[in-house]
Write a protein that holds these residues in place. Structure first.
Motif, PDB file in Angstrom:
ATOM      1  N   MET A   1     -14.782   5.562  -2.464  1.00 20.30           N
ATOM      2  CA  MET A   1     -14.351   6.985  -3.106  1.00 20.30           C
ATOM      3  C   MET A   1     -13.393   7.653  -2.150  1.00 20.30           C
ATOM      4  O   MET A   1     -13.755   8.419  -1.258  1.00 20.30           O
ATOM      5  CB  MET A   1     -15.722   7.977  -3.183  1.00 20.30           C
ATOM      6  CG  MET A   1     -16.607   7.202  -4.134  1.00 20.30           C
ATOM      7  SD  MET A   1     -18.274   8.274  -4.498  1.00 20.30           S
ATOM      8  CE  MET A   1     -17.743   9.900  -4.293  1.00 20.30           C
ATOM      9  N   TRP A   2     -12.141   7.182  -2.369  1.00 22.62           N
ATOM     10  CA  TRP A   2     -10.978   7.725  -1.717  1.00 22.62           C
ATOM     11  C   TRP A   2      -9.788   7.840  -2.640  1.00 22.62           C
ATOM     12  O   TRP A   2      -9.810   6.698  -3.543  1.00 22.62           O
ATOM     13  CB  TRP A   2     -10.761   6.633  -0.377  1.00 22.62           C
ATOM     14  CG  TRP A   2     -10.854   5.358  -0.523  1.00 22.62           C
ATOM     15  CD1 TRP A   2     -11.950   4.546  -0.536  1.00 22.62           C
ATOM     16  CD2 TRP A   2      -9.819   4.529  -0.404  1.00 22.62           C
ATOM     17  NE1 TRP A   2     -11.344   3.313  -0.524  1.00 22.62           N
ATOM     18  CE2 TRP A   2     -10.166   3.278  -0.555  1.00 22.62           C
ATOM     19  CE3 TRP A   2      -8.121   4.671  -0.379  1.00 22.62           C
ATOM     20  CZ2 TRP A   2      -9.476   2.187  -0.693  1.00 22.62           C
ATOM     21  CZ3 TRP A   2      -7.372   3.684  -0.238  1.00 22.62           C
ATOM     22  CH2 TRP A   2      -7.813   2.405  -0.484  1.00 22.62           C
ATOM     23  N   ALA A   3      -8.810   8.586  -2.225  1.00 20.82           N
ATOM     24  CA  ALA A   3      -7.658   8.374  -3.027  1.00 20.82           C
ATOM     25  C   ALA A   3      -6.779   7.660  -2.681  1.00 20.82           C
ATOM     26  O   ALA A   3      -6.479   7.135  -1.309  1.00 20.82           O
ATOM     27  CB  ALA A   3      -7.051   9.911  -2.705  1.00 20.82           C
ATOM     28  N   THR A   4      -5.988   6.710  -3.733  1.00 23.17           N
ATOM     29  CA  THR A   4      -4.975   6.106  -3.397  1.00 23.17           C
ATOM     30  C   THR A   4      -3.703   6.545  -3.317  1.00 23.17           C
ATOM     31  O   THR A   4      -3.590   7.765  -3.664  1.00 23.17           O
ATOM     32  CB  THR A   4      -4.956   4.736  -4.399  1.00 23.17           C
ATOM     33  OG1 THR A   4      -4.523   5.433  -5.797  1.00 23.17           O
ATOM     34  CG2 THR A   4      -6.188   4.217  -4.644  1.00 23.17           C
ATOM     35  N   ASP A  11      -3.939  14.726  -9.964  1.00 23.16           N
ATOM     36  CA  ASP A  11      -4.871  13.809 -10.483  1.00 23.16           C
ATOM     37  C   ASP A  11      -6.219  14.007  -9.606  1.00 23.16           C
ATOM     38  O   ASP A  11      -7.266  14.052 -10.417  1.00 23.16           O
ATOM     39  CB  ASP A  11      -4.510  12.368 -10.042  1.00 23.16           C
ATOM     40  CG  ASP A  11      -3.366  11.700 -10.962  1.00 23.16           C
ATOM     41  OD1 ASP A  11      -3.125  12.450 -12.014  1.00 23.16           O
ATOM     42  OD2 ASP A  11      -2.540  10.806 -10.387  1.00 23.16           O
ATOM     43  N   ILE A  12      -6.195  14.073  -8.517  1.00 23.25           N
ATOM     44  CA  ILE A  12      -7.461  14.235  -7.627  1.00 23.25           C
ATOM     45  C   ILE A  12      -8.172  15.543  -8.143  1.00 23.25           C
ATOM     46  O   ILE A  12      -9.189  15.653  -8.333  1.00 23.25           O
ATOM     47  CB  ILE A  12      -7.331  14.313  -6.122  1.00 23.25           C
ATOM     48  CG1 ILE A  12      -6.386  12.890  -5.926  1.00 23.25           C
ATOM     49  CG2 ILE A  12      -8.298  14.610  -5.483  1.00 23.25           C
ATOM     50  CD1 ILE A  12      -6.070  12.606  -4.382  1.00 23.25           C
ATOM     51  N   ARG A 100      -7.248  -1.103   4.821  1.00 23.30           N
ATOM     52  CA  ARG A 100      -6.870  -0.340   3.370  1.00 23.30           C
ATOM     53  C   ARG A 100      -6.749   0.826   3.528  1.00 23.30           C
ATOM     54  O   ARG A 100      -5.808   1.738   3.165  1.00 23.30           O
ATOM     55  CB  ARG A 100      -7.678  -1.095   2.386  1.00 23.30           C
ATOM     56  CG  ARG A 100      -7.451  -2.276   1.915  1.00 23.30           C
ATOM     57  CD  ARG A 100      -8.189  -2.753   0.657  1.00 23.30           C
ATOM     58  NE  ARG A 100      -9.757  -2.858   1.116  1.00 23.30           N
ATOM     59  CZ  ARG A 100     -10.401  -2.260   0.169  1.00 23.30           C
ATOM     60  NH1 ARG A 100     -10.056  -1.691  -1.151  1.00 23.30           N
ATOM     61  NH2 ARG A 100     -11.887  -2.217   0.339  1.00 23.30           N
ATOM     62  N   LEU A 101      -7.820   1.706   4.148  1.00 24.27           N
ATOM     63  CA  LEU A 101      -7.902   3.056   3.995  1.00 24.27           C
ATOM     64  C   LEU A 101      -6.941   3.786   5.111  1.00 24.27           C
ATOM     65  O   LEU A 101      -6.061   4.587   4.593  1.00 24.27           O
ATOM     66  CB  LEU A 101      -9.152   3.615   4.825  1.00 24.27           C
ATOM     67  CG  LEU A 101     -10.407   3.646   3.888  1.00 24.27           C
ATOM     68  CD1 LEU A 101     -11.777   3.918   4.444  1.00 24.27           C
ATOM     69  CD2 LEU A 101     -10.305   4.276   2.467  1.00 24.27           C
ATOM     70  N   GLU A 102      -6.723   2.996   6.163  1.00 22.10           N
ATOM     71  CA  GLU A 102      -5.685   3.572   7.084  1.00 22.10           C
ATOM     72  C   GLU A 102      -4.278   3.158   6.549  1.00 22.10           C
ATOM     73  O   GLU A 102      -3.135   4.041   6.592  1.00 22.10           O
ATOM     74  CB  GLU A 102      -5.717   2.952   8.496  1.00 22.10           C
ATOM     75  CG  GLU A 102      -6.905   3.317   9.302  1.00 22.10           C
ATOM     76  CD  GLU A 102      -7.093   2.625  10.632  1.00 22.10           C
ATOM     77  OE1 GLU A 102      -6.140   1.914  10.974  1.00 22.10           O
ATOM     78  OE2 GLU A 102      -7.977   3.020  11.149  1.00 22.10           O
TER      79      GLU A 102
END
Length: 109
Positions: A1-4, A11-12, A100-102
């Motif tokens: 659950m994180w924004a791309t 959107d968020i 990927r998150l970083e």
């Protein structure tokens, strides 16, 4: 659950507003002891009351995201045993997930 990187601020925020509206209808419509399920809690029986208490605890825990600093210091995540609280993955899986998150965060910097 994180924004791309492909998701805009609008959107968020729009997703948050839709989830908020859904929660309001659910809370107003169902009795507090209404049974439910949470897909990633497997077969644990829950009630609306249980979910509301859980969400309050999560909001409290993550408000301001100060817990990220604590997680970086002590390596613990969540409030239960890690095996009960987070996605199971080996070291390589977690390294890939973190990268990927970083990488996404760096795109916004």
């Amino acid at each position: 659950m994180w924004a791309t990187a492909d998701e805009s601020r609008d959107d968020i925020i729009g997703l948050w507003h839709r989830a908020w509206a859904h929660a309001d209808v659910t809370i107003e419509t169902l009795p507090i002891d209404a049974p439910g399920s949470v897909r990633w809690w497997q077969h644990t029986p829950v009630t609306l009351h249980h979910i509301l208490v859980h969400v309050l605890a999560e909001v409290n825990r993550h408000a301001g995201h100060a817990d990220i600093v604590r997680e970086l210091i002590d390596g613990r995540v969540g409030w239960r045993r890690p095996s009960d609280n987070v996605v199971q993955g080996d070291d390589a899986w977690w390294a890939d997930y973190r990268e990927r998150l970083e990488s996404t965060a760096r795109e916004f910097a």
